[in-house]
Scaffold this motif. Sequence first.
Motif, PDB file in Angstrom:
ATOM      1  N   GLN B 107      40.311  45.706  38.069  1.00 48.15           N
ATOM      2  CA  GLN B 107      39.992  44.462  38.728  1.00 48.15           C
ATOM      3  C   GLN B 107      39.899  44.573  40.234  1.00 48.15           C
ATOM      4  O   GLN B 107      39.034  43.990  40.863  1.00 48.15           O
ATOM      5  CB  GLN B 107      41.083  43.441  38.372  1.00 48.15           C
ATOM      6  N   ASP B 108      40.810  45.324  40.842  1.00 48.97           N
ATOM      7  CA  ASP B 108      40.948  45.282  42.288  1.00 48.97           C
ATOM      8  C   ASP B 108      40.213  46.440  42.957  1.00 48.97           C
ATOM      9  O   ASP B 108      40.722  47.559  42.985  1.00 48.97           O
ATOM     10  CB  ASP B 108      42.444  45.350  42.640  1.00 48.97           C
ATOM     11  N   MET B 195      37.582  39.698  42.038  1.00 43.44           N
ATOM     12  CA  MET B 195      38.059  39.797  43.408  1.00 43.44           C
ATOM     13  C   MET B 195      36.916  40.006  44.395  1.00 43.44           C
ATOM     14  O   MET B 195      37.148  40.299  45.565  1.00 43.44           O
ATOM     15  CB  MET B 195      39.074  40.939  43.530  1.00 43.44           C
TER      16      MET B 195
END
Lengths: 327, 337, 324
Positions: B107-108, B195
């Motif tokens: 995700q990041d 994100m």
Amino acid sequence: MSDAPVLKVEDLHVWFDLSGGRELHAVQGVSFELRAGERLGLVGESGCGKTTTILALMGLLPSSASAAGRVLLDGEDILAKGEETVSPHRWKDISMVFQGAMNAFNPVKTVGSQIAEPLEMHGIASGKVARAQVRRLLDLVGISGDRADRYPHEFSGGMRQRAAIALALACEPKVLLADEPTTALDVMVQAQILELLTQLTRDLGLSMVLVTHDLPVVAQVCDRAAVMYAGEIAEMGDMAEIYHEPRHPYTRMLFAATPDMLGDDSVISIPGAPPRLDRAIVGCPFAPRCDSAFSPCADTHPRRLEVAPGHEAMCHLNDRVTLEQPA
Amino acid sequence: MSTVGGTLLEVADLVTRYPVPRGVIGAVARRPKLSVHAVEGVSFSVGEGEMVALVGESGCGKTSTAQTVIRMVENESGSIKFRGREISSLSARSLRPLRREIQMIYQDPYESLDPRFTVRDTIEEPLLVHGIAGSKPQREAKVREALDRAGLTPPDLFIDRFPHELSGGQRQRVAIAASLVLDPKLLVADEPVSMLDVSVRAGILSLLDGLRRQGLGILMITHDLSTAAHFADRIAVMYLGRIVEEGPAKEVVRNPQHPYTRALISVVPKRDPREQTVPQILKGETPNPVHVPSGCRFHPRCPIAEERCKSIDPQLHRARESHVAEHRAACIVTAPG
Amino acid sequence: MSGLITEPGLVPEGAAPEAIEPASTRRPGFFSATLRGEPQAVVGLAIVIAFVLIAIFAPLIATHSVTQKTGPIYQAPSSSHWLGTDDGGVDMFSLMVYGSRVSLEVGFAGALVAMLIGGAVGVVAGFFGGWVDIVLMRITDIFLVIPDLPLIIVVAAVFGRTLANIILIIGIIYWTSTARLIRAQVKSVRERVYVKRARSLGAGNGRLIRKHVLPQVAPLLIANTVLMIALAVFLETYITFLGLGDPSTVSWGKLIENAFLGNAVLNNAWWAVVPPGLAVTVVILACTMVGQSMEDALNPRLKVGHLAVRRFRMRPLQGELDAE
């Protein structure tokens, strides 16, 4: 809604000092008005200056920052002398709910005692009177009063956010600034919080500035929206009008980049990245990424024009003066 | 129309639980052993050239499912088959070659790249780990090829950069390139764009869609129904460790059958200010996965719950009002089966 | 045109390869960041380097022999004996110069031993966790509890008073704090997404530690070691002063011990006591300055001052508009 604006921001600028004597011009001449009971959405992507703008309204800028412009709260310029003129109003007339407010509570003090703090700080209430007010505030945000003596870790994320809203409303401010209040929450909890905020503005005549990168949230909750780009307001106006008749390419492209759950239109991405704000920008800041850029865009900064009553945009395409000139 | 080929991933009755540590006092006081019922019997499949989205709120088990599928977490029971081969019980050593075929995207983008590695180092690492492409020039060629596939062209512009010199979208593409360099068959993408700025998301999702059309299978984990509806072929909605509804993406979103899905869809803000639906806001919050309600796990919050819902745990069945066979919901009221 | 970071496939017309930040804005290396930020780091480093040079070039710098009597006993500083003589008539200046060798050697070596043991234990405990962590931490606790002085006395008595033993003692006493510090850091690095990603593509523990964990942990280890050198120099002085040092070598601690035993103070021979004490103090101070600056550079948030009251500045608007 009465006529005179509760909050009037005039030509707000914020600079941050950088190493080597340079500066980051984070907010570049932002102006807007807010009436009683109105919900204004401040939308933009990361780095556009929306959070810095509302921090400036609260005077919560670090020592590396300098600001210019006027912030008129009920006619009084609260930013006139910086910290000196802002602090009497902070939490009393203008309040804020922060990003990740769920984590803004001190874990070793009860939630009730923390909500009572602004009351005590501004000399409004203390002791039993304050405790009664705290219970009323918790009730207002949908938390049962006997939870006042609990600690933050005993609350769920959504409940802590409600408590943060109660904290912001403790001294009955006129203006509530909400910075991404639902970003870290699940969509169902987000709906609860957004409904709460909408209801509070209606019931209390509270004005709200909602800062977010999430366009649909603004579309659902706010009456008006200001789309920010590179420290400026690119377009501002009535919510429906902005969506159906955008007068700035960035607004149009931003909506086009947001997927619509039930729609079939393809989702676009906007090429490139926002300009650096530590250097002077020549021309329109959005020009390099704009799909409708033409000859004046690279060298002349567009004027802020009212394209319809209550609807303004900063784009050469709206500027008859520019359009009439030979290319 | 997506080209669906053979089945890449087949998950059946997957159960994953995390023990809640009791501590010494708990053990001495003989407190009952509790576990977080993260994944409680989940079954789905992903085929070649197909994108399946696991959608749900936090605590629903979608991330745990992904972690279990790539074997970073042990499952308690159930089967995971990759290309027909059972992988849930394989040892770490036997799993190693599989790590080339199944890749995860995190995700990041600001954390998934080692800040001390150049883009080349990051993309080269999988080759070094698996001993592929022996010589430096061969590796260099593969790195460039991966950068190209991930849309980072011309490669020279990026190959010597450090992560802090790149934007979020570019970093995510580097992470994708690093997973493509091994030529995987299945990509598991955990919130790949949540994100990133909105203007950049479509680029990454189109990239994934392009890879899908090249034959990769993609399992996407997301909480964003709009993204799932737009890019996935099929959606599976999860609640408290179970799939409560599944079917073709557009069908699930336009004609939701499970009351949870209906509430979720009604509550997602719409892009058009004039098109806001009346949100059906559920009471309270998702219960703790340690204490799962009896019967239908959704019944305490369900707007159409009946008395029998407290004791019957529904299975996935074709919904009465659905026109598509593959559209199923786990609700005895809307999909009695 | 302001600097653009271009999205792929849509490189606009005429965008030169320097559209992305040129290499010169690469994040500065850890060491240059330290030195640039803090004058105290530069001063400290200069002092340490000066002493190291004195130690290396001792034979060239010393004026007299350190073993033979070259002047009267306890003679005050003069043009021939810059720091006077000790109770045996040996030139103090030369003793100081040669003494620096032993003090610094033992200090550096001791710190190195502590770093190696502590670093290894910290990395293994932090990375593997579980029972390995528990066992190693209990061992660390045991070593932490051992009292310094009795250990020093026992080792000196049982194993003899040699330089090697002193270095060993320093290592044994100081490795524990390093181990804990490194363990905490490794634990947090282990949870970073890029480590998990590397693991999920099949990297083994060895590779993860070598390529991903150690580089992140190394700066902290180095900063910690520099601070450790200060402590090690002090400990060596302390040990030698107590008479437990190697009798065949001369270190600053020995000089202080000699002064003590030779009643320097009674003889008003300040030059026999002050220089070694001062030298030890200055070296410790210098190492601390450098080590502290390194730690500050690693973790700027630890710098005091962020809790200070907000005082942003207001500017007159007209002036700014004119300037633009």
